[in-house]
Scaffold this motif. Structure first.
Motif, PDB file in Angstrom:
ATOM      1  N   LYS A  68      28.476  65.543  53.882  1.00  0.00           N
ATOM      2  CA  LYS A  68      29.276  64.597  54.653  1.00  0.00           C
ATOM      3  C   LYS A  68      30.007  65.312  55.781  1.00  0.00           C
ATOM      4  N   GLU A  84      27.649  65.832  58.477  1.00  0.00           N
ATOM      5  CA  GLU A  84      27.378  64.572  59.167  1.00  0.00           C
ATOM      6  C   GLU A  84      28.511  64.203  60.124  1.00  0.00           C
ATOM      7  N   LEU A  85      29.754  64.502  59.735  1.00  0.00           N
ATOM      8  CA  LEU A  85      30.893  64.165  60.575  1.00  0.00           C
ATOM      9  C   LEU A  85      30.933  64.984  61.864  1.00  0.00           C
ATOM     10  N   TYR A 141      39.790  65.396  57.378  1.00  0.00           N
ATOM     11  CA  TYR A 141      39.469  64.148  56.695  1.00  0.00           C
ATOM     12  C   TYR A 141      39.699  64.313  55.196  1.00  0.00           C
ATOM     13  N   VAL A 167      35.631  58.121  53.609  1.00  0.00           N
ATOM     14  CA  VAL A 167      36.343  59.152  54.362  1.00  0.00           C
ATOM     15  C   VAL A 167      37.529  58.530  55.075  1.00  0.00           C
ATOM     16  N   SER A 184      40.602  59.604  57.881  1.00  0.00           N
ATOM     17  CA  SER A 184      41.088  60.621  58.808  1.00  0.00           C
ATOM     18  C   SER A 184      42.489  61.081  58.410  1.00  0.00           C
TER      19      SER A 184
END
Length: 538
Positions: free
Chosen positions: A73, A76-77, A110, A119, A121
């Protein structure tokens, strides 16, 4: 003609204690106040970021599958980033925190639920660990380490003030049992100052001494570099296990990078097993850092910074070549460094011990009370004399005392209120919160000066004029604490209901602390306006 008797050592110490305490006390109050708040900085983080509670997983470990999900993840972010940092769940922060350093060196953070992939922020507030904590040790001044050196000056002064205070008070143990509230204001204030000093004297000494030792390498960088012939990289490796591998120049393709990330859980398990075998008890990593992911020399740091039941910090820090799995360095601190890690842990108190954490808060508040009553004693003992001689010093000290002590507390409460009121969609929301703190603090200091000058000619008249210097700020602080608590109930659906429903005892602790401040503020405000002279400025 008789010779004049030379001043005794106690008289010299009394002069030093009075004037150095006066000039450095405002800095010391800021350190103690923010340090007290920092004891529960992670709890403030959750209280100020209610959305993070929705991604709190089961405490306090991640399975290999969950860790792999988090890493993918993170990729991916920010697919363009080569640096990924993870803070794994603990008792105090049962959320997984992802920090990603982008190519432009900006940091994105995150919170993530590894079970659902949700997720949130972490950018709309600095919370406690992002604001209270750095203010405590560097006053949020990063330029040329000025903040660190201001702290060093304050720390050395505090040590000297503690020692001089012991010399001045020959009957030190007797001060523990002496408080005369019905005596004159000056006598009562001195008793309160002595009592708060003696009760927490061991704590004040230890916390000040350890605070100075922590930043020894900043104050004297040559001391550590000399032992390694000026080789900074060798010093960092020996002292903290940090290894900065230079890029190889060979770039790994995206598929190889993903494959490398999938091997991280296995590498972490291997290091945890080695630690467990060496210690004879379960040892788990709480921090993972990946550097230069796209390069063949990418490194994986696996750290155990905050052991659950140990005072010592940074007990393990192992570095592995990510793409090959080769162990580069298994950091084992030498005896002297192990001692400094223990000192760090004693000061930072990040291990899981709520009762001891509460005692640290009590000690910190007693430190604030000791400094504040010292200012009040100076003011009350010189009020009439300065008024007769028309000296300006009294007005300046009184205004700075109001603004530098109660003013900082008001600014802190305003910071919490701003956190509850500002919309999450506001650009640069975290910065706006901090500007609210500084703006309110400056306004409080300005008000204190205006009010001090306004009542300068009335110093010898009604006590109400003197108490107004303290009554109004106390009421404002109390009201802001009550407002912060009320807004949190509105925003989160109620203190007890929400906390019990989400198992969030950490945020509940902040709510209870705010209510305690409201009770203490109300009591103090009532005592300020009482006709009893002994409490009119307490």
């Amino acid at each position: 003609m008789s010779k004049q008797k030379a001043p005794s050592i106690r008289q010299h110490m009394a002069w030093f204690h009075t004037w150095f305490g006066l000039f450095i006390g405002f800095l010391l109050f800021a350190v103690f106040w923010m340090g007290t708040l920092t004891v529960f900085d992670k709890e403030f983080d959750r209280w100020m970021h209610p959305e993070s509670r929705s991604v709190a997983g089961e405490c306090c470990t991640l399975s290999p599958q969950q860790l792999e999900t988090v890493l993918l993840k993170a990729r991916e972010l920010a697919p363009e980033s080569d640096n990924i940092r993870l803070r794994l769940p603990t008792e105090r922060t049962p959320m997984t925190l992802i920090r990603i350093v982008k190519p432009d060196r900006t940091l994105k953070a995150y919170f993530m639920d590894p079970d659902t992939g949700k997720v949130v922020s972490n950018e709309h507030t600095l919370g406690g660990s992002g604001f209270f904590f750095p203010f405590h040790y560097k006053f949020n001044i990063a330029w040329n380490n000025v903040g660190y050196f201001l702290l060093g000056i304050a720390g050395l002064a505090m040590m000297a003030l503690l020692i001089s205070g012991i010399v001045i008070h020959r009957k030190l143990l007797a001060e523990f049992f002496v408080f005369r509230p019905k005596k004159h204001t000056v006598r009562s204030l001195l008793d309160l100052h002595n009592l708060s000093s003696v009760v927490a004297l061991p704590f004040h000494f230890i916390i000040t001494f350890t605070g100075l030792l922590i930043f020894f390498s900043i104050y004297f960088p040559w001391a550590t570099l000399t032992a390694f012939d000026g080789d900074k990289a060798a010093s960092q490796k020996a002292m903290s296990g940090f290894i900065n591998m230079p890029p190889s120049g060979f770039t790994e393709d995206p598929g190889q990078q993903i494959a490398a990330l999938k091997t991280v859980p296995t590498l972490v398990q291997a290091r945890e097993a080695a630690w467990t075998q060496a210690l004879g008890e379960t040892a788990r990593a709480d921090s993972i850092n990946i550097r230069n992911l796209s390069d063949s020399n990418a490194t994986l740091e696996i750290r155990r910074v905050f052991p659950e039941r140990s005072i010592t910090m940074s007990t393990h820090a192992d570095t592995v070549l990510l793409h090959t799995g080769e162990l580069l360095h298994a950091h084992q601190p030498k005896p002297i460094k192990s001692f400094t890690h223990w000192i760090n842990g004693l000061h930072f108190i990040q291990f899981d011990h709520t009762a001891l954490r509460v005692l640290y808060v009590v000690g910190g508040l007693l430190g604030c009370f000791m400094i504040h009553t010292g200012f009040l004693f100076w003011l009350e003992s010189r009020r009439i004399q300065h008024h007769k001689k028309k000296l300006p010093g009294f007005t300046v000290v009184q205004a700075l005392t109001v603004g530098g002590t109660v003013g900082m507390m008001i600014a802190t409460a305003a910071y919490l209120v701003a956190n509850q009121l500002l919309p999450n969609q506001l650009p640069n929301r975290a910065t706006t919160e901090t500007w609210v703190f500084y703006g309110v603090w400056v306004l409080t200091i300005i008000w204190a000066f205006v009010n001090a000058v306004r009542f300068k000619r009335l110093e010898n008249q009604a006590a109400a004029h003197r108490s107004s210097q303290w009554f109004q700020p106390t009421v404002v602080f109390t009201a802001l604490c009550a407002l912060a608590w009320l807004l949190n109930q509105i925003n989160t659906g109620g203190m007890f209901a929400a906390a019990l429903d989400q198992g969030d005892m950490n945020s509940l602790a902040i709510d209870m602390g705010l209510l305690l401040m409201v009770a203490m503020g109300t009591y103090t405000a009532c005592k300020i306006v009482t006709p009893n002279e002994a409490f009119e400025c307490a």
